[in-house]
Write a protein that holds these residues in place. Structure first.
Motif, short mmCIF file in Angstrom:
data_model
loop_
_atom_site.label_atom_id
_atom_site.label_comp_id
_atom_site.label_asym_id
_atom_site.label_seq_id
_atom_site.Cartn_x
_atom_site.Cartn_y
_atom_site.Cartn_z
N ALA A 134 0.83 -1.21 0.00
CA ALA A 134 0.00 0.00 0.00
C ALA A 134 0.87 1.26 0.00
N ARG A 135 1.96 1.24 0.75
CA ARG A 135 2.86 2.39 0.76
C ARG A 135 3.46 2.64 -0.62
N TYR B 152 -9.11 9.29 10.56
CA TYR B 152 -8.04 8.29 10.67
C TYR B 152 -6.81 8.87 11.37
N TYR B 153 -6.58 10.19 11.19
CA TYR B 153 -5.48 10.81 11.92
C TYR B 153 -5.72 10.77 13.44
N ASP B 154 -7.00 11.04 13.81
CA ASP B 154 -7.35 10.97 15.25
C ASP B 154 -7.12 9.53 15.79
N LEU C 242 -3.50 2.90 9.86
CA LEU C 242 -4.25 4.15 10.11
C LEU C 242 -3.53 5.35 9.49
N LYS C 243 -2.21 5.34 9.61
CA LYS C 243 -1.45 6.45 9.05
C LYS C 243 -1.56 6.46 7.53
N THR D 284 -4.11 -5.36 15.38
CA THR D 284 -2.81 -6.00 15.20
C THR D 284 -1.71 -4.97 15.42
N SER D 285 -0.48 -5.45 15.37
CA SER D 285 0.66 -4.55 15.56
C SER D 285 0.80 -3.59 14.38
N LEU D 286 0.14 -3.90 13.28
CA LEU D 286 0.22 -3.04 12.08
C LEU D 286 -0.83 -1.93 12.08
N SER D 287 -1.68 -1.87 13.09
CA SER D 287 -2.81 -0.93 13.06
C SER D 287 -2.37 0.51 12.92
N ILE D 288 -1.29 0.89 13.62
CA ILE D 288 -0.84 2.28 13.54
C ILE D 288 -0.36 2.63 12.15
#
Length: 522
Positions: free
Chosen positions: A289-290, A340-342, A321-322, A314-318
């Protein structure tokens, strides 16, 4: 004077004491070997079958382990009981039953500790460390891993020690302490290079590439990832290839080589799906995605992350979201982007707190480990002191016994010397006694001879006196009488001559007789 039977008894006592000393010395040596006086063939066969089926048929392996454990308990086969708990722990870990895994591994650990099998104790400590790390109990994971490594250092068992360093590196990587993660990964690498363990060497290279990637040292990350890729391709290590492709994809993405990055990500995703590596697959989806965002393919990036709720726990959530916030911002959908920033900010604060907690856990683990090491050193010092005291007491008892035996030996030697000296003196005295007896016999013979001679001389003298007083004196007296008569002229000459002749003849016969007897008795 001591007799021969007494000397034999003393010699037997001395030999008996020497034998007792030898037996005591033998008993002082502790045996390092132990075995069960039971037939454990069936139990061992069951465990052999368990080991063969543990991956292909875990349910059957579990039944065999339970059966073997039951037989081991009935036979009081301690090693079998320990192995049974170990296999049940492995099988429970395969199913993700962490509580059961911890129970079985801990039970096995206690059995091996009771048997003083330090090698197995080291393995169980490593297994428990993995279980604690899977549960997020990083403090316990570090403590048990360090205890395991300490024992492995004593055995100088290279491969298990390298595995221990590798596990500790991963734990520190999870905590976020990348400096310690690199330190222990390099220790693992050096050991694997020393024994030329190429299969696991590629994993070390890949792990170093991933850690350097997290530190931002992209050149080092690419160097180790490429080295890992070469070895993994040569050995067809698909798991290692999947991770290396991911690291190289991350490197090319950060280097803005987006086409190369996408190529590596696609290869990593394909292998991840083939091997069922869900976590790595999710990481590649986020990285993909990046790359889409960097290529300005916003719709493809959003499509790649749907459904988004899948990643929120999951550990990838942050990261997700970013990316979503950035993507919607580029699409000018600011309301959704702010939402999504919040969420990203809230989650980031939570992650930051978790990172702090992990660092605290790491420090706590180090403190707890140091404290545990101090306690173990104190316990070892006490045990060492007790052992040294026991050794000293045994040595003192042995020396006492040796001194007693030496004293007995000296007494025996003195007694033997006295016996030999007495025997020699007795022989001299006996020889002297015999000589005296011979001399006495000779002396008695001489005395008897002289006594006989004296008695004989006495008889001769007595006989001589008798002859002198009777036979010799008579004729002599008559001659003297006749001489006296001739002076007075009372006797005529003829008669005088006749009587004189007769008396002289008698005197001559008396003298001859005395001479003859003296000659016969001389």
């Amino acid at each position: 004077m001591p007799s021969m039977p007494k000397i034999k008894v003393l010699v037997m006592i001395f030999l008996t004491c020497a034998l007792i000393l030898q037996m005591k010395a033998a008993n002082c040596q502790e045996s390092v070997f132990s075995h069960d006086d039971v037939d454990t063939t069936l139990v061992i066969r069951l465990y052999d079958s368990t080991r063969l089926l543990i991956n292909s048929s875990p349910d059957t392996a579990r039944l065999l382990s339970i059966k073997a454990l039951k037989y081991s308990r009935e036979l009081h086969f301690s090693s079998g009981i320990a192995m049974g708990y170990n296999y049940l722990g492995i099988l429970a870990h395969q199913k993700g039953l962490f509580d059961s895994t911890e129970y079985y591994f801990s039970s096995s650990l206690r059995e091996w500790e009771a048997l003083d099998n330090q090698k197995q104790v080291s393995n169980l400590l490593g297994n428990l460390s993995v279980v604690f790390a899977d549960q997020g109990r990083l403090t316990d994971a570090i403590i048990y891993n360090m205890r395991s490594i300490k024992l492995k250092l004593e055995f100088r068992d290279t491969i298990p020690l390298a595995n221990g360093y590798n596990s500790l590196s991963k734990i520190y990587q999870d905590i976020g302490n990348l400096k310690e993660a690199l330190y222990f990964q390099y220790k693992s690498l050096r050991l694997r290079e020393a024994v030329n363990d190429r299969m696991r060497l590629s994993s070390c290279y890949g792990n170093l590439g991933a850690i350097y990637n997290l530190t931002g040292d992209l050149d080092s990350a690419y160097y180790f990832a490429h080295k890992a890729l070469v070895l993994q391709t040569r050995h067809n290590n698909k798991l290692g290839l999947a991770n290396s492709y991911g690291v190289l994809g991350e490197f090319h993405y950060l280097s803005n080589s987006l086409d190369s990055a996408m190529n590596y990500v696609d290869q990593s995703m394909a292998l991840s799906e083939q091997l069922g590596l869900a976590t790595l697959s999710e990481e590649m989806i986020v990285l993909q995605a990046r790359i889409f965002i960097a290529q300005n393919k916003l719709d493809a990036a959003l499509q790649n992350l749907l459904p988004k709720e899948k990643y929120l726990n999951t550990s990838l959530s942050i990261s997700v979201l970013k990316i979503l916030a950035q993507t919607y911002q580029k699409k000018a959908q600011y309301k959704v982007s702010n939402h999504y920033y919040d969420l990203f900010t809230m989650r980031n604060d939570s992650i930051q707190q978790l990172s702090i907690n992990n660092k605290i856990a790491g420090l706590s683990a180090k403190y707890s480990y140091d404290l545990r090491e101090l306690e173990l050193k104190n316990e070892q010092s006490l045990k060492q002191a007790d052992l040294e005291l026991q050794i000293e007491q045994k040595q003192l008892a042995q020396w006492r016994l040796i001194f007693v035996l030496i004293f007995i030996g000296i007494i025996l030697l003195i007694t033997l010397g006295y016996f030999l000296s007495s025997k020699k003196k007795n022989q001299v005295l006996e020889s002297q006694r015999q000589e005296i007896e011979v001399l006495n016999a000779k002396q008695n013979e001489i005395i008897q001879m002289r006594t006989t001679e004296l008695l004989s001389s006495k008889d001769i003298i007595s006989r001589y006196a008798f002859l002198n007083s009777h036979e010799l004196r008579g004729p002599l007296a008559r001659i003297l009488g006749m001489i006296h008569l001739s002076d007075s002229e009372a006797m005529d000459q003829e008669t005088f001559i006749k009587l004189l002749k007769t008396s002289a003849t008698e005197l001559d016969e008396a003298v001859r007789k005395i001479g003859k007897e003296l000659n016969e008795n001389s």
